[in-house]
Scaffold this motif. Structure first.
Motif, PDB file in Angstrom:
ATOM      1  N   UNK A   1       0.834  -1.202   0.000  1.00 38.56           N
ATOM      2  CA  UNK A   1       0.000   0.000   0.000  1.00 38.56           C
ATOM      3  C   UNK A   1       0.869   1.254   0.000  1.00 38.56           C
ATOM      4  N   UNK A   2       1.915   1.261   0.828  1.00 39.68           N
ATOM      5  CA  UNK A   2       2.802   2.425   0.901  1.00 39.68           C
ATOM      6  C   UNK A   2       3.512   2.668  -0.422  1.00 39.68           C
ATOM      7  N   UNK A   3       3.862   1.601  -1.131  1.00 38.06           N
ATOM      8  CA  UNK A   3       4.553   1.731  -2.414  1.00 38.06           C
ATOM      9  C   UNK A   3       3.621   2.167  -3.540  1.00 38.06           C
ATOM     10  N   UNK A   4       2.326   2.163  -3.284  1.00 35.14           N
ATOM     11  CA  UNK A   4       1.353   2.446  -4.340  1.00 35.14           C
ATOM     12  C   UNK A   4       0.953   3.913  -4.424  1.00 35.14           C
ATOM     13  N   UNK A   5       1.468   4.736  -3.497  1.00 35.67           N
ATOM     14  CA  UNK A   5       1.109   6.155  -3.508  1.00 35.67           C
ATOM     15  C   UNK A   5       2.328   7.005  -3.142  1.00 35.67           C
TER      16      UNK A   5
ATOM     17  N   UNK B   1      -5.259   6.730  15.386  1.00 33.57           N
ATOM     18  CA  UNK B   1      -4.007   6.041  15.712  1.00 33.57           C
ATOM     19  C   UNK B   1      -3.682   4.860  14.808  1.00 33.57           C
ATOM     20  N   UNK B   2      -4.666   4.078  14.421  1.00 32.45           N
ATOM     21  CA  UNK B   2      -4.383   2.818  13.737  1.00 32.45           C
ATOM     22  C   UNK B   2      -3.646   3.037  12.415  1.00 32.45           C
ATOM     23  N   UNK B   3      -4.310   3.642  11.438  1.00 31.51           N
ATOM     24  CA  UNK B   3      -3.658   3.902  10.164  1.00 31.51           C
ATOM     25  C   UNK B   3      -2.522   4.897  10.287  1.00 31.51           C
ATOM     26  N   UNK B   4      -2.663   5.879  11.185  1.00 33.58           N
ATOM     27  CA  UNK B   4      -1.642   6.911  11.366  1.00 33.58           C
ATOM     28  C   UNK B   4      -0.352   6.301  11.897  1.00 33.58           C
ATOM     29  N   UNK B   5      -0.486   5.358  12.820  1.00 33.94           N
ATOM     30  CA  UNK B   5       0.692   4.712  13.395  1.00 33.94           C
ATOM     31  C   UNK B   5       1.489   3.984  12.318  1.00 33.94           C
ATOM     32  N   UNK B   6       0.787   3.310  11.411  1.00 33.71           N
ATOM     33  CA  UNK B   6       1.466   2.612  10.315  1.00 33.71           C
ATOM     34  C   UNK B   6       2.121   3.602   9.359  1.00 33.71           C
ATOM     35  N   UNK B   7       1.395   4.675   9.020  1.00 26.90           N
ATOM     36  CA  UNK B   7       1.954   5.680   8.118  1.00 26.90           C
ATOM     37  C   UNK B   7       3.179   6.344   8.746  1.00 26.90           C
TER      38      UNK B   7
ATOM     39  N   UNK C   1      -3.507   9.935   3.701  1.00 24.23           N
ATOM     40  CA  UNK C   1      -4.843   9.861   3.111  1.00 24.23           C
ATOM     41  C   UNK C   1      -5.145   8.443   2.624  1.00 24.23           C
ATOM     42  N   UNK C   2      -4.150   7.807   1.980  1.00 23.74           N
ATOM     43  CA  UNK C   2      -4.352   6.447   1.470  1.00 23.74           C
ATOM     44  C   UNK C   2      -4.550   5.450   2.608  1.00 23.74           C
ATOM     45  N   UNK C   3      -3.732   5.569   3.662  1.00 23.29           N
ATOM     46  CA  UNK C   3      -3.902   4.681   4.812  1.00 23.29           C
ATOM     47  C   UNK C   3      -5.229   4.970   5.513  1.00 23.29           C
ATOM     48  N   UNK C   4      -5.638   6.238   5.513  1.00 19.59           N
ATOM     49  CA  UNK C   4      -6.937   6.583   6.085  1.00 19.59           C
ATOM     50  C   UNK C   4      -8.075   5.955   5.301  1.00 19.59           C
ATOM     51  N   UNK C   5      -7.970   5.972   3.955  1.00 21.20           N
ATOM     52  CA  UNK C   5      -8.987   5.329   3.121  1.00 21.20           C
ATOM     53  C   UNK C   5      -9.038   3.829   3.406  1.00 21.20           C
ATOM     54  N   UNK C   6      -7.851   3.233   3.560  1.00 20.89           N
ATOM     55  CA  UNK C   6      -7.788   1.801   3.849  1.00 20.89           C
ATOM     56  C   UNK C   6      -8.493   1.484   5.159  1.00 20.89           C
TER      57      UNK C   6
END
Length: 423
Positions: A133-137, A343-349, A144-149
């Motif tokens: 996912x990170x490599x796709x944007x 926190x969830x998606x933000x922590x990964x980003x 924003x992409x992790x938030x959409x996920x």
């Protein structure tokens, strides 16, 4: 759309909504549709089989721990081989068998074995999926992409928990048996999980063609040595919080405890329905706020939004420790949903931003492995505290979150902007 799927990082566009982002969102939607049919009923199911609060806390913590610990190895394999799609497919396939076994269980000891097995799939797929996912944007729009996920993930959770409620309403009068209706929901959730596998076959992963000989020969130790110091600082923060961020299963079982405290004569149907309805509310707030929090993290910084999330968790835990009113508890579950969105998606980003391009899988895996170790002890501690005095469990979580907040701002964790990934 076909162009996006074949080339998820087009040099001519900075758009974050690529084919891979959409497909991974659909995968998570169906996976969580299945998973969150299970989540609100699982603690009720364990309790119906004779499991105590300690058992519920331990099963939840052990399941999360297995998932997170496995991620360091799946992340390393993804970085070494580049075969992220295959790992993602295996990770989404395993839960079907484990969920079916849980639905057929007749003792909580069986759930103790099968729940970690179900989470094993999550562990296998997590790091390679987040890396892909990170490599796709682009770097600028990862939040924003992790938030959409996360939004798609929690949208599936809303549909799944609604479906669990519909099944309860439709079949409770027919079965008229708490254990029987819970088993039916769990078995149906197993078959729903198969839908998550289909979109994986359409993912594009250019990384499979770009693995160097040096990376193929690298060991896990070599990869760990290559992780930057700022990332290890973030590991300390995340692991510390992992001890306090105990399983949601205890939050869910607490809704039934508070309901019975307020109305000891509540019917069995209401006792089953209230936790599910509360969980639906939690996921609605989680879904609504996932993309906004992701966008705000792009604009105002990951650290600041993550800190907001910690503050929301402190407020949630304080409220849970004080209230005896089911309505207030219901509203607090909305705050709990906002915490997860922040926190969830933000922590990964945040973690991805701190990692080299070729070590994202290993780094994310290590992060979640350490959080997994912490969650075992966090779940046990919270479970024992809950059995002794329920409010102590939530005070424990709030105190750990407060300490984490201080450590987060006490450490100088800086993000170095990488070169444009489209170049």
């Amino acid at each position: 759309m076909k162009e996006d799927i074949e080339n998820p990082k087009r040099s001519s566009s900075r758009a974050w909504f690529t084919g891979n982002v959409l497909l991974l969102g659909l995968v998570s939607f169906f996976a969580d549709l299945s998973g969150e049919m299970m989540t609100p009923v699982l603690p009720l199911f364990i309790a119906a089989l004779g499991g105590s609060s300690v058992v519920i806390g331990f099963i939840g913590g052990l399941g999360d721990a297995v998932a997170n610990i496995v991620k360091v190895f799946s992340g390393y394999i993804a970085d070494k081989t580049g075969r992220r799609r295959q790992l993602i497919a295996v990770g989404y396939g395993i839960p079907f068998f484990a969920k079916l076994g849980i639905g057929l269980s007749n003792a909580w000891e069986q759930v103790l074995v099968l729940k970690p097995t179900e989470r094993l799939g999550k562990g296998i797929r997590g790091a390679p999926r987040d890396s892909l996912l990170a490599d796709s944007i682009s770097f600028e729009e990862r939040g924003k992409a992790f938030g959409f996920h996360r939004m798609m993930d929690t949208a599936g959770a809303i549909v799944g928990s609604l479906l669990a409620l519909i099944i309860l309403i439709m079949f409770y009068g027919i079965l008229n048996d708490e254990l029987g209706i819970l088993k039916l929901i769990l078995i149906i959730s197993a078959f729903v999980s198969l839908a998550a596998v289909i979109p994986i076959f359409f993912l594009s992963d250019q990384e499979e063609k770009q693995i160097t000989e040096e990376r193929k020969k690298s060991s896990l130790v070599d990869n760990l040595k290559g992780l930057p110091g700022n990332f290890y600082k973030f590991l300390i923060v995340s692991t510390l919080f992992g001890f306090g961020n105990f399983t949601i299963l205890l939050f869910i079982i607490h809704t039934k405890t508070i309901l019975l405290g307020a109305d000891p004569n509540a019917s069995e149907f209401v006792q089953l329905a209230f936790p599910i309805v509360t969980f639906i509310w939690f996921n609605i707030i989680y879904t609504i706020l996932s993309i906004p929090f992701g966008s705000w993290s792009d604009k105002y910084g990951r650290k600041n939004i993550f800190a907001v999330g910690l503050g929301l968790f402190i407020f949630t835990c304080l409220g849970f420790s004080l209230t005896t009113d089911p309505i207030i508890l219901f509203l607090l579950f909305g705050v709990y949903g906002a915490f997860n969105a922040a926190t969830d998606g933000i922590q990964k980003a945040f973690a991805v931003d701190l990692l080299p391009e070729d070590l994202k899988g290993t780094g994310i895996g290590l992060l979640q492995a350490l959080m997994g170790f912490a969650s075992i002890f966090g779940g046990l501690i919270a479970g024992y505290l809950y059995d002794f005095e329920s409010s102590f469990a939530f005070l424990y979580g709030g105190i750990l979150a407060g300490i984490t907040l201080l450590v987060l701002f006490g450490m100088n964790i800086s993000i170095t902007r990488p070169n444009d990934i489209d170049q």
